[in-house]
Design a protein around this motif. Structure first.
Motif, short mmCIF file in Angstrom:
data_model
loop_
_atom_site.label_atom_id
_atom_site.label_comp_id
_atom_site.label_asym_id
_atom_site.label_seq_id
_atom_site.Cartn_x
_atom_site.Cartn_y
_atom_site.Cartn_z
N SER A 2 -0.26 -1.88 4.93
CA SER A 2 -1.40 -0.95 5.17
C SER A 2 -1.30 -0.68 3.85
O SER A 2 -3.41 -0.05 3.58
N THR A 3 -1.78 -1.32 2.20
CA THR A 3 -2.13 -0.98 0.76
C THR A 3 -1.15 -1.97 0.68
O THR A 3 -0.45 -1.90 0.32
N ARG A 40 1.59 8.88 6.06
CA ARG A 40 0.52 8.13 5.90
C ARG A 40 1.04 7.24 4.46
O ARG A 40 0.92 5.98 4.83
N ALA A 44 1.71 3.35 3.81
CA ALA A 44 1.06 3.25 2.96
C ALA A 44 2.45 1.93 1.80
O ALA A 44 1.77 0.78 1.46
N GLU A 75 4.38 -3.12 11.72
CA GLU A 75 3.47 -2.79 12.51
C GLU A 75 3.70 -1.43 12.72
O GLU A 75 1.78 -0.97 12.64
N ASN A 78 1.90 0.04 9.33
CA ASN A 78 1.10 0.03 9.28
C ASN A 78 0.32 1.41 10.47
O ASN A 78 -1.06 1.86 9.39
N LEU A 79 0.60 0.96 11.60
CA LEU A 79 -0.39 1.84 12.17
C LEU A 79 -0.35 3.54 12.46
O LEU A 79 -1.22 4.15 12.29
N TYR A 81 0.39 4.70 8.94
CA TYR A 81 -0.95 4.69 8.15
C TYR A 81 -1.92 4.76 8.00
O TYR A 81 -3.42 5.23 7.35
N ARG A 82 -2.84 4.16 9.58
CA ARG A 82 -4.41 4.25 9.90
C ARG A 82 -4.22 5.27 11.05
O ARG A 82 -5.75 5.76 11.19
N GLY A 83 -3.19 5.57 11.15
CA GLY A 83 -3.69 7.45 12.30
C GLY A 83 -3.34 7.31 13.16
O GLY A 83 -3.63 7.28 14.93
N LEU A 84 -2.82 5.63 13.68
CA LEU A 84 -3.02 5.53 15.12
C LEU A 84 -1.65 5.74 16.10
O LEU A 84 -0.98 4.57 16.24
#
Length: 495
Positions: A2-3, A40, A44, A75, A78-79, A81-84
């Motif tokens: 994520s970061t 989110r 991260a 996985e 991370n999704l 965090y990306r808003g997915l």
């Protein structure tokens, strides 16, 4: 990832729970929820480390290390965090049939083995897991997905707990016609009768049952295999049978005064309350009431903890929870309890937090052994006599408990609940089918095969492995389904 520096930039946070003094006035779930921005931020913190122990799902030193269903945690962190969120839901459902259950009741061994936990606070994995599936239902993304083709094969699943439901869900996906038999009046096994509603709202369970039914799974309630339907008749009527009946034979205590009234198995207490609540909001009075009573819970595990919470909601006069184990340390011992083992540290579970809010202290009494029960002239329990103990390991490696002289104590008790575990599956099915058992009386069915000594009959969940976690039961149901599919079709399309 994520970061790269998220685990250093952001602190671990959890949603606040409802105030203990308020939540004991009802039977609603006690957790609050994070906003999407907060989730989110927590996502991260995931490192996407080279070897993500969080999803390894192995047993280590008698406990789970990592996720038993091998959730793809980095996985979907991370999704999120990306808003997915839709994609995160797809990844979550890839390994876990019922994240709405595990996100609420699993003790999160994944967090205990999180790599961030080596140098700080682990990622809030369980919170993110629940948020993903709850959002999936809220957005209407979780819909029935019946199989496009049926194989013509019929499978019976005995028991509708997490193992049975997971097994049925997977077999149905493979195109088999699945019938689930449950002896209780509601589907869900311990998810319905066993886990209190404040930990798992039964509407959440019914929502998933309805979804499975819409996908083609048939559920039959009030039907006990071995009594209402002979075990052999069931086996003869289906192409395969999977036994997921659990380890429901409660362990009792044998000591002076056990015959007194007011002493009950913990599950009798919990299940009667749950049924009365679901049937009538407790208005029918068909439960064992703890109101205005001095309650003693013998057993320091999750079942005992749920008894504490339930007694508080009844309005008990006092509640004490006995455990033979010593009080855990505040921090993980790096020698005896190293990462990535599940951390054995002192915590207040929801019920102990509630009891402390009401009575001013942790309700647990550690390293306590009950010696006898004492009753009045009418045979009602009034006292428990105990002694403190210490544990040591002898030269053969056995754990020995030694009484400490001078620590004898008498406790007032109007209601005693015995929550000292389970002895394995009940005998009816085992005897009717002639199933082989291991030394702990569990049904013999080797892991990775789940086959018993009886043709067409498989076993999974607590019935096979003994009392365990909901997440292990889901794992067992999924794995058993794959083996049944291979048995029926020669190979399997199931993961």
């Amino acid at each position: 990832m994520s970061t790269p520096t998220g685990f250093m930039e952001y602190k671990r946070e959890l949603p606040a729970d409802r105030d203990p003094l308020e939540r004991i006035k009802d039977w609603e779930e006690f957790h609050k929820h994070f906003s999407e921005d907060q989730l989110r931020t927590q996502g991260a913190r995931c490192m996407d480390c080279g070897t993500p122990f969080c999803h390894t799902g192995i047993e280590m030193a008698g406990g789970a290390s990592g996720c038993p269903v091998n959730n793809l945690i980095p996985e979907w962190n991370n999704l999120v965090y990306r808003g997915l969120w839709r994609e995160a839901l797809d990844r979550l459902h890839k390994t876990n049939n019922f994240p709405e259950f595990t996100g609420r009741v699993c003790p999160a061994p994944c967090e205990g083995s999180c790599t961030v936990g080596l140098i700080g606070d682990s990622v809030t994995i369980k919170t993110i897991e629940q948020a993903i599936i709850d959002k999936g239902f809220d957005e209407g993304w979780v819909v029935p997905q019946p199989p496009e083709v049926r194989t013509g094969k019929r499978v019976a699943v005995v028991g509708s707990g997490p193992a049975g439901m997971a097994c049925a869900a997977q077999l149905n996906k493979a195109g088999h016609s699945v019938t689930v038999y449950e002896r209780a009046d509601r589907i869900g096994g311990l998810l319905t009768y066993g886990i209190p509603t404040m930990k798992l709202d039964k509407k959440v369970v019914q929502r998933r049952v309805d979804l499975l039914a819409a996908e083609g799974v048939e559920f039959v309630t009030n039907t006990e295999i071995g009594k209402d339907i002979a075990a052999k008749e069931l086996v003869d009527s289906f192409d395969a049978v999977v036994l997921c009946g659990g380890a429901t034979k409660a362990r009792d205590v044998s000591m002076e005064g056990r015959e007194n009234k007011g002493i009950y198995p913990a599950m009798d207490f919990l299940n009667a309350t749950i049924k009365s609540y679901l049937d009538s909001n407790l208005e029918d009075g068909n439960y064992i009431s703890a109101k205005d009573k001095n309650v003693i819970v013998i057993g320091g595990g999750d079942t005992g903890t749920d008894c504490v919470a339930t007694a508080l909601r009844h309005g008990c006069k006092s509640v004490t929870q006995f455990g033979t184990h010593a009080k855990a340390p505040l921090e993980r011992d790096p020698i005896t309890n190293p990462w990535p083992q599940f951390p054995n540290v002192y915590t207040l579970d929801y019920a102990q937090e509630e009891a402390k809010a009401v009575f001013g202290e942790d309700p647990r009494a550690f390293s306590v052994l009950t010696k006898k029960f004492v009753g009045d002239e009418n045979g009602n329990v009034t006292e428990l006599h105990t002694v403190n103990i210490e544990r040591y390991v002898d030269e053969t490696g056995r754990k020995i408990y030694k009484e400490i002289p001078g620590t004898e104590k008498v406790w007032k008790a109007d209601l005693v609940l015995i929550a000292v575990g389970f002895e394995g599956p009940e005998n009816t099915l085992v005897e009717q089918l002639g199933l082989e058992q291991d030394r702990r009386t569990n049904v013999k069915a080797p892991y990775g095969k789940y086959t018993t000594n009886v043709d067409k009959v498989f076993a999974a969940g607590d019935m096979r492995r003994g009392q365990s976690l909901v997440v292990w039961a889901i794992n067992e149901g999924r794995e058993a389904a794959r083996e049944v599919d291979k048995y029926l079709m020669g190979s399997s399309i199931l993961p």
